[in-house]
Design an enzyme around this catalytic site. Structure first.
Site, PDB file in Angstrom:
ATOM      1  N   GLN A   1      23.005  11.534  24.542  1.00  0.00           N
ATOM      2  CA  GLN A   1      21.955  12.374  23.969  1.00  0.00           C
ATOM      3  C   GLN A   1      20.916  11.514  23.247  1.00  0.00           C
ATOM      4  O   GLN A   1      21.263  10.635  22.450  1.00  0.00           O
ATOM      5  CB  GLN A   1      22.593  13.389  22.995  1.00  0.00           C
ATOM      6  CG  GLN A   1      21.620  14.396  22.408  1.00  0.00           C
ATOM      7  CD  GLN A   1      21.045  15.360  23.441  1.00  0.00           C
ATOM      8  OE1 GLN A   1      21.679  15.687  24.440  1.00  0.00           O
ATOM      9  NE2 GLN A   1      19.829  15.829  23.199  1.00  0.00           N
TER      10      GLN A   1
ATOM     11  N   ASP B   1      21.185  12.191  34.001  1.00  0.00           N
ATOM     12  CA  ASP B   1      19.892  12.385  33.334  1.00  0.00           C
ATOM     13  C   ASP B   1      18.745  11.814  34.168  1.00  0.00           C
ATOM     14  O   ASP B   1      17.579  12.132  33.923  1.00  0.00           O
ATOM     15  CB  ASP B   1      19.892  11.637  31.993  1.00  0.00           C
ATOM     16  CG  ASP B   1      20.025  12.556  30.792  1.00  0.00           C
ATOM     17  OD1 ASP B   1      19.597  13.713  30.883  1.00  0.00           O
ATOM     18  OD2 ASP B   1      20.552  12.088  29.769  1.00  0.00           O
TER      19      ASP B   1
ATOM     20  N   LYS C   1      25.539  22.245  26.014  1.00  0.00           N
ATOM     21  CA  LYS C   1      25.891  21.535  27.251  1.00  0.00           C
ATOM     22  C   LYS C   1      27.393  21.647  27.505  1.00  0.00           C
ATOM     23  O   LYS C   1      27.823  21.944  28.617  1.00  0.00           O
ATOM     24  CB  LYS C   1      25.491  20.055  27.152  1.00  0.00           C
ATOM     25  CG  LYS C   1      24.010  19.831  27.367  1.00  0.00           C
ATOM     26  CD  LYS C   1      23.578  18.424  27.015  1.00  0.00           C
ATOM     27  CE  LYS C   1      22.054  18.346  27.030  1.00  0.00           C
ATOM     28  NZ  LYS C   1      21.499  17.154  26.417  1.00  0.00           N
TER      29      LYS C   1
END
Ligand code: GUN
Length: 289
Positions: free
Chosen positions: A98, A121, A54
């Protein structure tokens, strides 16, 4: 029939190029560089690989990356303090924590502390609610990538029967909502579903997101159906190195399906590309406020 192979690696490259172009335009027009903060708690090896990718791809498309690594013993208070500071930081447009988090941290509690306008997200209940009520939220990246791959082979999803196997908050549920918003007829299947093969045989579009290596076989597939395989499972091989397979038996199902994503090289690469697209979108929304 031999199914069309839907190339997620190539499509991810297209999306990243679009994002890089959008980033350059935003810099030129407003002097703003989109920034993505990624928070990793603990040392889960798979998460470390994802986070490294990422960070690399964020920088490659011209955005700023802020990388926070916290010890596995981090307290709820110190994690929430970090998120509060990222919420307040005007250089940060997107925040990603995460998952999975260590067991002592409640992921729902942590996600709810993220500013919904920075929740790239799409996991915050404000964004989830918007998705299910037909608004314009941030959409979780894996389903968003799947929809883009699906539309590359079938632009007209309306009226099709889509079966989604899996009901996770990260993939199954948001995937079902996206397909519903495209006017598909959607069935969500899961571990308690009875006669799953018979249900799958009714699907014009089948999305597998269960984490069971090569579970979906050719006799589960309606001839010509589009199959999106979200599974990434490592299985043992004789040489000890292991091999990645999806939730779908690719070789077997390719003989019946109309189109299918491979693993690796299917929805996987699209996930980070869509995260970058969401981060650009978050920065654009800020300037148009
Ligand atoms: N872990 C596995 N997939 C994801 C994802 O899309 N976002 C976050 N934050 N964690 C994940």
């Amino acid at each position: 029939m031999t199914a069309v192979r839907i190339d997620g690696t190539a499509m991810a490259q297209v999306v990243r190029a679009e994002v890089a172009e959008g980033v350059a335009q935003l810099k030129a027009s407003h002097g703003i560089t989109p920034g993505l903060a990624v928070v990793l708690v603990g040392e889960d090896p798979a998460s470390q690989v994802y986070v490294r990718n990422k960070v690399k791809q964020t920088e490659a498309c011209g955005m700023r990356s802020y990388h926070h690594v916290l010890s596995k013993d981090t307290t709820r208070e110190s994690l929430l303090r970090l998120i509060a500071s990222l919420n307040a930081d005007i250089d940060v447009h997107g925040i990603l924590v995460q998952l999975p988090l260590p067991a002592h941290l409640d992921s729902k509690d942590v996600i709810e502390s993220i500013d919904p306008a920075k929740d790239v997200d799409g996991f915050h209940t404000a964004n989830v609610g918007e998705l299910w009520t037909g608004g314009a939220p941030f959409v979780p990246c894996t389903p968003l990538g799947c929809l883009r791959l699906l539309k590359s082979v079938e632009p007209n999803i309306s009226g099709k029967h889509a079966v989604v196997i899996g009901r996770s908050n990260i993939v199954g549920r948001p995937m079902a909502a996206l397909l519903l918003n495209e006017s598909a007829t959607v069935t969500i299947a899961h571990s308690k579903t009875q006669d799953l093969p018979a249900l799958c045989r009714q699907a014009d579009i089948l999305v597998a997101a269960v984490g069971r290596p090569e579970m979906v076989k050719s006799d589960w597939i309606k001839p010509g159906a589009i199959v999106l395989d979200v599974g990434i499972n490592r299985v043992a091989t004789e040489d000890g190195k292991g091999r990645l397979v999806g939730d779908v038996d690719f070789a077997d199902v390719s003989a019946v399906a109309g189109a299918i994503t491979p693993v690796p090289g299917g929805p996987g690469p699209m996930t980070i590309a869509c995260l970058l697209a969401n981060t650009l979108e978050a920065a654009k929304r800020r300037v148009s406020q």
